[in-house]
Motif scaffolding. Structure first.
Motif, short mmCIF file in Angstrom:
data_model
loop_
_atom_site.label_atom_id
_atom_site.label_comp_id
_atom_site.label_asym_id
_atom_site.label_seq_id
_atom_site.Cartn_x
_atom_site.Cartn_y
_atom_site.Cartn_z
N LEU A 1 0.84 -1.32 -0.04
CA LEU A 1 0.12 0.12 -0.03
C LEU A 1 1.00 1.10 0.02
O LEU A 1 0.49 2.28 -0.59
CB LEU A 1 -1.04 0.20 1.33
CG LEU A 1 -2.18 -0.62 1.18
CD1 LEU A 1 -2.97 -0.94 2.38
CD2 LEU A 1 -3.03 -0.58 0.01
N ALA A 2 2.07 1.21 0.75
CA ALA A 2 2.81 2.36 1.01
C ALA A 2 3.37 2.67 -0.61
O ALA A 2 3.70 3.79 -0.97
CB ALA A 2 3.90 2.24 1.60
N THR A 3 3.88 1.63 -1.14
CA THR A 3 4.42 1.70 -2.59
C THR A 3 3.38 2.35 -3.41
O THR A 3 4.10 3.16 -4.19
CB THR A 3 5.14 0.30 -3.07
OG1 THR A 3 6.08 -0.15 -2.04
CG2 THR A 3 5.78 0.45 -4.17
N LEU A 4 2.36 1.83 -3.42
CA LEU A 4 1.46 2.32 -4.40
C LEU A 4 0.95 3.91 -4.15
O LEU A 4 1.00 4.58 -5.06
CB LEU A 4 0.06 1.59 -4.15
CG LEU A 4 0.14 0.16 -4.72
CD1 LEU A 4 -1.30 -0.57 -4.31
CD2 LEU A 4 0.11 0.19 -6.36
N VAL A 5 0.86 4.32 -3.05
CA VAL A 5 0.68 5.82 -2.53
C VAL A 5 2.06 6.46 -3.18
O VAL A 5 1.73 7.43 -3.76
CB VAL A 5 0.58 5.80 -1.13
CG1 VAL A 5 0.73 7.41 -0.71
CG2 VAL A 5 -0.94 5.29 -0.90
#
Length: 67
Positions: free
Chosen positions: A46-50
């Protein structure tokens, strides 16, 4: 991932479903420490997507200096 609502599904799984209506209480999930360690890869995804998304339209005045 985004076209299949993967981000939304992972966020709801990890954080819980948002509460509908005027009720202010959240239905957040509580995970044990062992479960939290198991889900660290989902949090990282999720952090990488954001980080890789253009979130400029969602920024507030307070975060204007980051641009």
């Amino acid at each position: 991932m985004f076209m299949r609502n993967g981000f939304k599904h992972m966020a709801v799984f990890l954080l819980g479903a948002p509460v509908s209506g005027g009720d202010q209480e959240s239905s957040s999930r509580r995970w044990s420490s062992v479960q939290s360690r198991e889900f660290s890869h989902l949090h990282a995804t999720l952090a990488t997507l954001v980080i890789n998304c253009n979130v400029t339209p969602y920024m507030t005045i307070g975060t204007f200096w980051l641009v």
